[in-house]
Design a protein around this motif. Structure first.
Motif, PDB file in Angstrom:
ATOM      1  N   GLN A 205     -15.064 -33.057  50.039  1.00 39.26           N
ATOM      2  CA  GLN A 205     -16.236 -31.521  49.195  1.00 39.26           C
ATOM      3  C   GLN A 205     -17.470 -32.245  48.698  1.00 39.26           C
ATOM      4  OE1 GLN A 205     -16.790 -28.793  50.028  1.00 39.26           O
ATOM      5  NE2 GLN A 205     -14.869 -28.088  50.796  1.00 39.26           N
TER       6      GLN A 205
ATOM      7  N   ARG B   6     -19.085 -34.751  51.774  1.00 39.89           N
ATOM      8  CA  ARG B   6     -19.318 -33.837  52.480  1.00 39.89           C
ATOM      9  C   ARG B   6     -21.309 -33.330  51.624  1.00 39.89           C
ATOM     10  NH1 ARG B   6     -16.777 -28.458  54.495  1.00 39.89           N
ATOM     11  NH2 ARG B   6     -18.256 -27.750  54.949  1.00 39.89           N
ATOM     12  N   TRP B   7     -21.486 -33.122  50.286  1.00 42.31           N
ATOM     13  CA  TRP B   7     -22.811 -32.442  49.440  1.00 42.31           C
ATOM     14  C   TRP B   7     -23.179 -34.555  49.783  1.00 42.31           C
ATOM     15  CZ3 TRP B   7     -23.998 -36.077  45.314  1.00 42.31           C
ATOM     16  CH2 TRP B   7     -24.386 -35.462  44.849  1.00 42.31           C
ATOM     17  N   TRP B   8     -22.731 -35.263  49.402  1.00 41.62           N
ATOM     18  CA  TRP B   8     -23.339 -36.230  49.633  1.00 41.62           C
ATOM     19  C   TRP B   8     -24.002 -36.221  51.120  1.00 41.62           C
ATOM     20  CZ3 TRP B   8     -21.595 -41.805  47.442  1.00 41.62           C
ATOM     21  CH2 TRP B   8     -22.381 -42.792  47.889  1.00 41.62           C
TER      22      TRP B   8
ATOM     23  N   LYS C  93     -24.920 -33.772  53.033  1.00 39.41           N
ATOM     24  CA  LYS C  93     -26.312 -33.573  52.722  1.00 39.41           C
ATOM     25  C   LYS C  93     -27.793 -33.672  51.446  1.00 39.41           C
ATOM     26  CE  LYS C  93     -23.646 -29.171  53.731  1.00 39.41           C
ATOM     27  NZ  LYS C  93     -22.841 -27.611  53.179  1.00 39.41           N
ATOM     28  N   TYR C  94     -27.528 -34.194  50.730  1.00 36.68           N
ATOM     29  CA  TYR C  94     -27.990 -34.238  50.031  1.00 36.68           C
ATOM     30  C   TYR C  94     -28.874 -35.887  51.022  1.00 36.68           C
ATOM     31  CZ  TYR C  94     -30.705 -36.574  45.639  1.00 36.68           C
ATOM     32  OH  TYR C  94     -31.378 -37.002  44.848  1.00 36.68           O
TER      33      TYR C  94
ATOM     34  N   SER D  79     -15.167 -26.498  44.265  1.00 30.17           N
ATOM     35  CA  SER D  79     -14.662 -26.303  45.349  1.00 30.17           C
ATOM     36  C   SER D  79     -13.170 -25.663  46.391  1.00 30.17           C
ATOM     37  CB  SER D  79     -14.373 -28.108  45.273  1.00 30.17           C
ATOM     38  OG  SER D  79     -15.533 -28.960  45.468  1.00 30.17           O
TER      39      SER D  79
END
Length: 419
Positions: free
Chosen positions: A173, A176-178, A180-181, A318
């Motif tokens: 998770q 995935r966040w990194w 998108k960032y 998460s």
């Protein structure tokens, strides 16, 4: 309709008096939530320190307990000469005490939702009482028969496995966040360029890691198992990159690059966990007595256990099924029950690392997570990590295809009705 200003009256002294009949909810809204929120956030670090102290207690009991605590020899539960309270059995007893404490905290805080509830005050305060509960929890396993401790060790293996799965989901998770960032859309070209640069660094680091592992641990043809581990890791790296770049998936290189670095690290850690007397381990027979590098590596490993448990415990988002829940100002900043549950499983996890997942063998001094059992646990964890990551890439495509297959018959029915 009366406003909130009409419900209060100012005295000449400046005090605010609530009128009779005011709903309790209005008083709750006037509650100053900021100090309680800060206290709850600070409490996380206090529990982390308690967990670190427990880890150090387990190490002390394993390596020096028999020499420093001779009084335990007289306890019936410790067996002949106190051997059942030290080494592997001692680690499991400390682990059981840690599990009891954090599981009690889980039971008493799992339903906490608001900052003004009494359960929040128990989680964030009452440290004297909780210190007493921790001491009692650590003392109870000392008087348990060794057979019960062995049964707990079998359960601890399962709990440690669950902890690894939770940690793995949290890592994915975060990846995935990194992703998108750093690579949000095509309009922010600077962010995309930086994300592409970072993904290139991750892939270069992964390839260099594979090359170093091969040159260090797989140069001899007799090291066939290490060769298999390293080559299969390279295959997983290629598969993840290919799938993420597929036109139907189109996730880019950053997330797969980070995941590639992670599985290369797991492979390296697994090979390093092979027994020290093996032919294909260049560390063989070195640092047996514990020089400063061994001690430093051991302490770093303990800190890594604490950080992994802490980061997984605070990452309750998460594991939420409802991602669109509205966060109110009086809501707790993180899920207390999940936090303590992860720490209770972390108590099982550090026990497995200290005894190398082997209930019948005592680990050497200053060693942690060394042995064939530890090696295979990490290798399986690596393969499982790659499988879950690939599933996160495939699942949106599969769901989308199912939706399209479901919509096509509906469109045909609509067209036939119009005709």
């Amino acid at each position: 309709m009366r406003t909130s200003a009409e419900l209060v009256e100012l005295e000449p002294t400046g005090a605010i008096i609530l009128w009779e009949g005011v709903p309790v909810s209005l008083e709750q809204r006037r509650f100053d939530h900021l100090p309680e929120r800060k206290k709850a956030l600070r409490a996380r670090y206090a529990y982390g320190i308690i967990f670190l102290i427990t880890n150090l207690c387990a190490w002390f009991v394993r390596d020096y307990g028999q020499r420093v605590l001779p009084e335990l020899h007289y306890l019936k539960s410790c067996g002949h000469g106190g051997s059942d309270c030290f080494h592997t059995q001692g680690v499991l007893r400390v682990s059981l005490g840690c599990f009891i404490f954090f599981f009690l905290m889980f039971l008493t805080t799992c339903k906490t939702r608001k900052l003004y509830k009494a359960r929040n005050a128990w989680h964030s305060g009452w440290w004297g009482s909780k210190l007493f509960v921790w001491l009692v929890s650590m003392m109870i396993p000392i008087f348990c028969p060794s057979d019960y401790i062995h049964i707990y060790g079998e359960f601890a293996r399962v709990g440690a496995g669950i902890f690894l799965v939770l940690q793995l989901i949290s890592v994915i998770q975060f990846i995935r966040w990194w992703n998108k960032y750093w690579m949000p859309d095509e309009q922010k070209k600077q962010s995309c360029s930086l994300g592409l640069f970072m993904s290139t660094l991750f892939y270069i680091g992964s390839l260099c890691g594979i090359a170093v592992m091969y040159s260090s641990y797989a140069m001899k043809s007799s090291c066939s198992l290490n060769i298999f581990f390293i080559i299969w890791t390279g295959v997983l790296l290629i598969v993840m990159m290919s799938v993420s770049l597929h036109s139907k998936v189109n996730r880019g290189l950053l997330s797969s690059g980070i995941m590639a670095s992670y599985i290369v690290f797991l492979c390296w850690s697994a090979i390093r966990s092979e027994p020290a007397n093996e032919e294909c381990n260049p560390q063989k027979q070195e640092n047996v007595n514990g020089d400063w590098t061994t001690i430093l590596g051991f302490l770093i490993a303990i800190c890594a256990i604490v950080m992994a448990t802490f980061s997984t415990g605070v990452d309750s988002q998460s594991f939420q099924f409802r991602h669109r829940e509205v966060q109110h100002e009086d809501d707790i900043p993180y899920k207390y029950g999940f936090f303590h549950l992860v720490f209770s499983l972390g108590g099982m996890y550090f026990a497995m690392l200290f005894i190398s997942w082997n209930l019948n063998n005592s680990a050497k001094k200053w060693s942690i997570d060394v042995g064939w059992a530890s090696t295979w646990v990490k290798i399986v964890n690596e393969w499982f990590a790659a499988s879950i990551y690939l599933w996160t890439l495939f699942s949106p495509v599969l769901r989308q295809s199912k939706v399209m297959d479901h919509e096509e018959p509906i469109q045909e029915l609509d067209s036939s009705d119009v005709a």
